[in-house]
Design a protein around this motif. Structure first.
Motif, PDB file in Angstrom:
ATOM      1  N   UNK A  30     -15.261   2.982  -2.304  1.00  0.00           N
ATOM      2  CA  UNK A  30     -14.569   3.133  -3.579  1.00  0.00           C
ATOM      3  C   UNK A  30     -13.557   4.253  -3.428  1.00  0.00           C
ATOM      4  N   UNK A  31     -12.288   3.948  -3.674  1.00  0.00           N
ATOM      5  CA  UNK A  31     -11.235   4.963  -3.633  1.00  0.00           C
ATOM      6  C   UNK A  31     -10.905   5.326  -5.073  1.00  0.00           C
ATOM      7  N   UNK A  32     -11.111   6.571  -5.425  1.00  0.00           N
ATOM      8  CA  UNK A  32     -10.796   7.065  -6.763  1.00  0.00           C
ATOM      9  C   UNK A  32      -9.445   7.758  -6.664  1.00  0.00           C
ATOM     10  N   UNK A  33      -8.482   7.288  -7.458  1.00  0.00           N
ATOM     11  CA  UNK A  33      -7.128   7.818  -7.363  1.00  0.00           C
ATOM     12  C   UNK A  33      -6.586   8.195  -8.731  1.00  0.00           C
ATOM     13  N   UNK A  34      -5.558   9.023  -8.705  1.00  0.00           N
ATOM     14  CA  UNK A  34      -4.911   9.484  -9.934  1.00  0.00           C
ATOM     15  C   UNK A  34      -3.449   9.059  -9.926  1.00  0.00           C
ATOM     16  N   UNK A  40      -2.667  10.017  -2.596  1.00  0.00           N
ATOM     17  CA  UNK A  40      -3.041   8.615  -2.817  1.00  0.00           C
ATOM     18  C   UNK A  40      -1.912   7.703  -2.362  1.00  0.00           C
ATOM     19  N   UNK A  41      -0.682   8.073  -2.696  1.00  0.00           N
ATOM     20  CA  UNK A  41       0.482   7.279  -2.293  1.00  0.00           C
ATOM     21  C   UNK A  41       0.611   7.238  -0.771  1.00  0.00           C
ATOM     22  N   UNK A  42       0.368   8.364  -0.117  1.00  0.00           N
ATOM     23  CA  UNK A  42       0.432   8.410   1.342  1.00  0.00           C
ATOM     24  C   UNK A  42      -0.647   7.509   1.949  1.00  0.00           C
ATOM     25  N   UNK A  43      -1.859   7.545   1.409  1.00  0.00           N
ATOM     26  CA  UNK A  43      -2.934   6.664   1.884  1.00  0.00           C
ATOM     27  C   UNK A  43      -2.532   5.203   1.717  1.00  0.00           C
ATOM     28  N   UNK A  44      -2.012   4.859   0.547  1.00  0.00           N
ATOM     29  CA  UNK A  44      -1.597   3.471   0.288  1.00  0.00           C
ATOM     30  C   UNK A  44      -0.497   3.037   1.259  1.00  0.00           C
ATOM     31  N   UNK A  45       0.370   3.920   1.611  1.00  0.00           N
ATOM     32  CA  UNK A  45       1.483   3.611   2.505  1.00  0.00           C
ATOM     33  C   UNK A  45       1.032   3.561   3.974  1.00  0.00           C
ATOM     34  N   UNK A  79     -22.249  12.263  -8.680  1.00  0.00           N
ATOM     35  CA  UNK A  79     -21.534  13.057  -9.681  1.00  0.00           C
ATOM     36  C   UNK A  79     -20.161  12.433  -9.891  1.00  0.00           C
ATOM     37  N   UNK A  80     -19.523  12.808 -10.964  1.00  0.00           N
ATOM     38  CA  UNK A  80     -18.194  12.286 -11.257  1.00  0.00           C
ATOM     39  C   UNK A  80     -17.179  12.883 -10.283  1.00  0.00           C
ATOM     40  N   UNK A  81     -16.248  12.091  -9.776  1.00  0.00           N
ATOM     41  CA  UNK A  81     -15.200  12.630  -8.907  1.00  0.00           C
ATOM     42  C   UNK A  81     -14.299  13.586  -9.675  1.00  0.00           C
ATOM     43  N   UNK A  82     -13.905  14.674  -9.025  1.00  0.00           N
ATOM     44  CA  UNK A  82     -13.057  15.676  -9.647  1.00  0.00           C
ATOM     45  C   UNK A  82     -11.678  15.756  -9.010  1.00  0.00           C
ATOM     46  N   UNK A  83     -11.502  15.162  -7.824  1.00  0.00           N
ATOM     47  CA  UNK A  83     -10.244  15.249  -7.090  1.00  0.00           C
ATOM     48  C   UNK A  83      -9.788  13.852  -6.698  1.00  0.00           C
ATOM     49  N   UNK A  84      -8.499  13.743  -6.405  1.00  0.00           N
ATOM     50  CA  UNK A  84      -8.006  12.455  -5.931  1.00  0.00           C
ATOM     51  C   UNK A  84      -7.181  12.669  -4.669  1.00  0.00           C
ATOM     52  N   UNK A  85      -7.320  11.783  -3.715  1.00  0.00           N
ATOM     53  CA  UNK A  85      -8.279  10.696  -3.751  1.00  0.00           C
ATOM     54  C   UNK A  85      -9.672  11.182  -3.356  1.00  0.00           C
ATOM     55  N   UNK A  86     -10.661  10.512  -3.890  1.00  0.00           N
ATOM     56  CA  UNK A  86     -12.048  10.681  -3.467  1.00  0.00           C
ATOM     57  C   UNK A  86     -12.501   9.332  -2.944  1.00  0.00           C
TER      58      UNK A  86
END
Length: 117
Positions: A30-34, A40-45, A79-86
């Motif tokens: 699961x990738x959690x993104x903001x 996140x954009x760099x990961x997607x690219x 726990x709930x993610x606090x940073x992106x990406x997680x």
């Protein structure tokens, strides 16, 4: 059900609104993104285009969700993610590990491999 269990369930339901689809069974990442997250954009690219064809990507299919939800139904997270990406590794919808952040493809694949091992 005990009062504490009821309150915990209600708190989790509020923190993680459900999607229409349940979380995938088996292993999944699961990738959690903001929004507007440059990492996140760099990961997607840099990683996402070849993720599904990579051996580690086949071992843990990726599902991306916004940090503010909605979330797949039936998740059990530590726990709930606090940073992106997680990146949260799931086994039958239950968290078994996570790592936060994205630096580069080599570090991502090495960290995911360590988590899967």
């Amino acid at each position: 059900m005990h009062r504490r269990a009821v309150l915990t369930t209600l708190a989790l339901a509020a923190a993680f609104p459900a999607l229409a689809e349940p979380a995938p069974k088996g292993r999944a990442l699961l990738m959690v993104e903001a929004p507007r997250c440059p990492f996140c954009a760099a990961f997607r690219r840099e990683v996402l285009p070849g993720y599904a064809s990579h051996p580690l990507g086949r071992a843990a299919p990726l599902t991306a969700v916004p940090i503010d939800g909605p979330w797949p139904d039936g998740l059990a997270l530590a726990r709930a993610p606090q940073a992106s990406p997680t990146f949260i590794l799931l086994e039958n919808r239950m968290e078994i590990g996570r790592f936060e952040g994205y630096d580069d493809p080599e570090t991502f694949w090495r960290t995911l491999g360590d988590l899967l091992a």
